[in-house]
Design an enzyme around this catalytic site. Structure first.
Site, PDB file in Angstrom:
ATOM      1  N   SER A 253       0.833  -1.214   0.000  1.00 30.65           N
ATOM      2  CA  SER A 253       0.000   0.000   0.000  1.00 30.65           C
ATOM      3  C   SER A 253       0.865   1.260   0.000  1.00 30.65           C
ATOM      4  O   SER A 253       1.958   1.270   0.576  1.00 30.65           O
ATOM      5  CB  SER A 253      -0.883  -0.017   1.257  1.00 30.65           C
ATOM      6  OG  SER A 253      -1.401   1.263   1.520  1.00 30.65           O
TER       7      SER A 253
ATOM      8  N   TYR B 127      -2.351   5.555  -3.977  1.00 30.79           N
ATOM      9  CA  TYR B 127      -3.331   6.604  -3.719  1.00 30.79           C
ATOM     10  C   TYR B 127      -2.791   7.845  -4.413  1.00 30.79           C
ATOM     11  O   TYR B 127      -1.632   8.210  -4.199  1.00 30.79           O
ATOM     12  CB  TYR B 127      -3.461   6.899  -2.227  1.00 30.79           C
ATOM     13  CG  TYR B 127      -4.297   5.896  -1.456  1.00 30.79           C
ATOM     14  CD1 TYR B 127      -5.590   5.597  -1.853  1.00 30.79           C
ATOM     15  CD2 TYR B 127      -3.796   5.283  -0.310  1.00 30.79           C
ATOM     16  CE1 TYR B 127      -6.370   4.695  -1.134  1.00 30.79           C
ATOM     17  CE2 TYR B 127      -4.571   4.380   0.416  1.00 30.79           C
ATOM     18  CZ  TYR B 127      -5.849   4.092  -0.007  1.00 30.79           C
ATOM     19  OH  TYR B 127      -6.619   3.210   0.703  1.00 30.79           O
TER      20      TYR B 127
ATOM     21  N   THR C  57      -6.111   2.830  -6.541  1.00 34.86           N
ATOM     22  CA  THR C  57      -7.332   2.712  -5.734  1.00 34.86           C
ATOM     23  C   THR C  57      -8.166   3.977  -5.869  1.00 34.86           C
ATOM     24  O   THR C  57      -7.661   5.085  -5.680  1.00 34.86           O
ATOM     25  CB  THR C  57      -6.980   2.459  -4.248  1.00 34.86           C
ATOM     26  OG1 THR C  57      -6.286   1.214  -4.161  1.00 34.86           O
ATOM     27  CG2 THR C  57      -8.220   2.406  -3.371  1.00 34.86           C
TER      28      THR C  57
ATOM     29  N   LYS D 242      -8.642  -0.298  -8.794  1.00 26.48           N
ATOM     30  CA  LYS D 242      -9.272  -1.022  -7.678  1.00 26.48           C
ATOM     31  C   LYS D 242     -10.357  -0.171  -7.035  1.00 26.48           C
ATOM     32  O   LYS D 242     -10.125   1.000  -6.714  1.00 26.48           O
ATOM     33  CB  LYS D 242      -8.206  -1.351  -6.623  1.00 26.48           C
ATOM     34  CG  LYS D 242      -8.745  -1.932  -5.324  1.00 26.48           C
ATOM     35  CD  LYS D 242      -7.615  -2.420  -4.446  1.00 26.48           C
ATOM     36  CE  LYS D 242      -8.084  -3.013  -3.144  1.00 26.48           C
ATOM     37  NZ  LYS D 242      -8.334  -2.024  -2.110  1.00 26.48           N
TER      38      LYS D 242
ATOM     39  N   HIS E  85     -13.540  -2.088  -0.825  1.00 21.96           N
ATOM     40  CA  HIS E  85     -12.511  -1.751   0.154  1.00 21.96           C
ATOM     41  C   HIS E  85     -12.745  -2.511   1.465  1.00 21.96           C
ATOM     42  O   HIS E  85     -12.528  -1.986   2.557  1.00 21.96           O
ATOM     43  CB  HIS E  85     -12.531  -0.239   0.411  1.00 21.96           C
ATOM     44  CG  HIS E  85     -11.183   0.361   0.702  1.00 21.96           C
ATOM     45  ND1 HIS E  85     -10.503   1.145  -0.186  1.00 21.96           N
ATOM     46  CD2 HIS E  85     -10.385   0.296   1.794  1.00 21.96           C
ATOM     47  CE1 HIS E  85      -9.358   1.556   0.358  1.00 21.96           C
ATOM     48  NE2 HIS E  85      -9.264   1.044   1.564  1.00 21.96           N
TER      49      HIS E  85
HETATM   50  C1  LIG Z   1      -6.608  -2.820   7.794  1.00 18.26           C
HETATM   51  C2  LIG Z   1      -6.866  -2.589   6.346  1.00 18.26           C
HETATM   52  C3  LIG Z   1      -6.162  -1.609   5.668  1.00 18.26           C
HETATM   53  C4  LIG Z   1      -6.393  -1.386   4.305  1.00 18.26           C
HETATM   54  N1  LIG Z   1      -5.637  -0.454   3.646  1.00 18.26           N
HETATM   55  C5  LIG Z   1      -5.798  -0.298   2.299  1.00 18.26           C
HETATM   56  C6  LIG Z   1      -4.956   0.585   1.576  1.00 18.26           C
HETATM   57  O1  LIG Z   1      -4.057   1.213   2.123  1.00 18.26           O
HETATM   58  N2  LIG Z   1      -5.169   0.701   0.224  1.00 18.26           N
HETATM   59  C7  LIG Z   1      -6.159   0.001  -0.421  1.00 18.26           C
HETATM   60  O2  LIG Z   1      -6.303   0.130  -1.631  1.00 18.26           O
HETATM   61  N3  LIG Z   1      -6.946  -0.860   0.254  1.00 18.26           N
HETATM   62  C8  LIG Z   1      -6.788  -1.022   1.593  1.00 18.26           C
HETATM   63  N4  LIG Z   1      -7.574  -1.924   2.255  1.00 18.26           N
HETATM   64  C9  LIG Z   1      -8.580  -2.714   1.517  1.00 18.26           C
HETATM   65  C10 LIG Z   1      -7.968  -4.019   1.008  1.00 18.26           C
HETATM   66  O3  LIG Z   1      -7.017  -3.780   0.007  1.00 18.26           O
HETATM   67  C11 LIG Z   1      -9.034  -4.951   0.442  1.00 18.26           C
HETATM   68  O4  LIG Z   1      -9.765  -4.277  -0.549  1.00 18.26           O
HETATM   69  C12 LIG Z   1     -10.001  -5.474   1.508  1.00 18.26           C
HETATM   70  O5  LIG Z   1      -9.321  -5.739   2.707  1.00 18.26           O
HETATM   71  C13 LIG Z   1     -10.685  -6.738   1.006  1.00 18.26           C
HETATM   72  O6  LIG Z   1     -11.613  -7.210   1.921  1.00 18.26           O
HETATM   73  P1  LIG Z   1     -11.292  -8.376   2.993  1.00 18.26           P
HETATM   74  O7  LIG Z   1     -10.511  -7.720   4.098  1.00 18.26           O
HETATM   75  O8  LIG Z   1     -12.632  -8.817   3.440  1.00 18.26           O
HETATM   76  O9  LIG Z   1     -10.487  -9.438   2.283  1.00 18.26           O
HETATM   77  C14 LIG Z   1      -7.363  -2.153   3.623  1.00 18.26           C
HETATM   78  C15 LIG Z   1      -8.065  -3.142   4.309  1.00 18.26           C
HETATM   79  C16 LIG Z   1      -7.829  -3.378   5.661  1.00 18.26           C
HETATM   80  C17 LIG Z   1      -8.583  -4.473   6.357  1.00 18.26           C
END
Ligand SMILES: Cc1cc2nc3c(=O)[nH]c(=O)nc-3n(C[C@H](O)[C@H](O)[C@H](O)COP(=O)(O)O)c2cc1C
Length: 418
Positions: free
Chosen positions: A136, A160, A186, A276, A300
């Site tokens: 990320s 981002y 994203t 995404k 997300h």
């Molecule tokens: C703690 C956490 C931090 C996340 N940070 C980002 C991020 O920095 N950038 C991003 O595109 N998605 C982020 N996401 C979303 C994930 O990339 C992903 O889309 C999501 O976790 C998928 O769902 P799941 O947790 O049920 O597998 C984050 C998700 C979590 C749980």
């Protein structure tokens, strides 16, 4: 009449199968986890409440996440019988290169907060399993250090587009220089979602000590020892740009990003580009028409707009519209290898796991991530074998029915009834 006899020592001995005790406590703990939900239970026990809730929680009423998980539970599989599938091949091609499994690790911000090994554990576990790892923009390990943890395997960089565009452009150049093969842009964060658990816990980035956090720390000494004795928690790739953690977090969310930004970034990036956070059929079609290399249907992990479309429900509609040759990935709610198999059957080229990876990480660092991947791998192989397919290419929509507990009854929502 039951016939009785004196117990025979040799028969008793045959029953005794004492296993050598496992002395490695971490391994013992992880071996006992049979599902991702088991890893979550261990993770919850070992991680301070605020950090666990930051990971586990979603936005507002957390309906998006709950519905996404329910949609996977509501899969009905249709196996074929008497079709030998002794050797199951779980490998696939994604964005021009192979992956040993049909899933990769999703980008997650602030990962070392969950467990100090953070992205290094994720990237090295992904390398060992032969799957891609996504770092990320808000990662806590730098682009270069992730490359060092996964020097040969596939690294993807999640972008981002920040208010100060130059910061993002600098990251794009660094990721390209480090040999990351895919850029994941994203687009579902015009502002931060309302994570109510974080507000209630008084959670802040970086974490602050309060009476509550100190009391909560008492049964979780190892997390705190790790936290205090390892390098400072910061947005590692952004550490040279200036600004506090809070300011950088704020700058990462920009409601003004648009298709122009996509154009500019495509011009800068030499590798594959993926968008995404796609949440309707029209946007998916537009992006595919524009020639992006892939899209991720995602809300997300339910952390942004609550009551958002369920990506797994959107999947067959999008695939029908953009065609099977487009690269369509899906995430949000994946807790079992069967969820991944169902997604592939309905036309997903690939899937991403967020929390499933982080639960493993919190449960046991690198070994915990290995355990997550091993659990999902065995669930994928078992489901495929039980369905009577020996390769992912054999999975078809006819293998899956999506049962619905939530039936759309009205409103103007464009895709709900497509
Ligand atoms: C703690 C956490 C931090 C996340 N940070 C980002 C991020 O920095 N950038 C991003 O595109 N998605 C982020 N996401 C979303 C994930 O990339 C992903 O889309 C999501 O976790 C998928 O769902 P799941 O947790 O049920 O597998 C984050 C998700 C979590 C749980």
């Amino acid at each position: 009449m039951v016939q009785r006899q004196l117990p025979k020592v040799n028969e008793l001995l045959e029953l005794m199968r004492f296993k050598k005790p496992e002395l490695d406590a971490r391994k013992r703990r992880l071996d006992a986890a049979l599902t991702i939900a088991d890893l979550r239970t261990i993770a919850k026990r070992r991680t301070p409440k605020a950090a666990f809730d930051y990971t586990d929680g979603a936005a507002e009423g957390e309906f998006s996440l709950g519905r996404a998980r329910r949609a996977f539970e509501d899969v009905e599989f249709h196996p074929d019988i008497l079709r030998p599938a002794a050797d199951v091949d779980t490998s696939c091609e994604i964005l021009g290169a192979p992956s040993a499994l049909p899933f990769g690790i999703a980008p997650t911000g602030f990962t070392r907060l969950m467990q100090t090994e953070g992205e290094t554990a994720g990237a090295s576990a992904a390398a060992a399993a032969g799957i891609p790892f996504t770092l990320s923009t808000l990662g806590t390990t730098s682009i270069e250090d992730v490359k060092a943890a996964n020097p040969v395997g596939r690294n993807w960089f999640q972008l981002y587009v920040m208010r100060q565009r130059e910061i993002s452009y600098g990251l794009v150049e660094r990721a390209a220089r480090a040999g990351f093969d895919t850029l994941m842009f994203t687009v579902d964060t015009p502002i931060a979602g309302a994570r109510l658990r974080d507000k209630r816990n008084g959670f802040s980035i970086p974490p602050q000590l309060t009476v509550g956090t100190i009391v909560n720390a008492i049964p979780r000494p190892w997390w705190w020892i790790d936290f205090l004795t390892t390098p400072k928690l910061e947005f590692a790739s952004l550490s040279t740009t200036g600004g506090t953690v809070g300011e950088l977090l704020n700058a990462a969310m920009d409601p003004t990003i648009g298709y122009d930004d996509l154009d500019i970034i495509r011009g800068m990036w030499p590798g594959k580009i993926v968008v995404k956070g796609v949440q309707n059929v029209q946007d998916a079609a537009r992006l595919v028409d524009l020639g992006v290399d892939g899209i991720v249907l995602s809300n997300h992990g339910g952390r942004q707009l609550d009551r958002a479309p369920i990506p797994f429900h959107l999947l067959p509609k999008v695939v029908r519209e953009v065609g099977k040759d487009a690269t369509v990935m899906v995430d949000t709610g994946i807790m079992n290898g069967a969820d991944i198999v169902a997604s592939v059957a309905l036309g997903a080229t690939f899937t991403l796991i967020g929390r499933a990876y982080l639960y493993g990480l919190m449960a046991g660092g690198r070994q915990g991530v290995d355990r997550t991947i091993a659990i999902l791998r065995s669930e994928i192989e078992r489901t495929m074998t039980l369905l009577g397919v020996s390769s992912l290419a054999e999975l078809e929509p006819r293998h899956v029915t999506q049962l619905t507990r939530l039936v759309p009854v009205g409103g103007q929502g464009q895709d709900a009834r497509v």
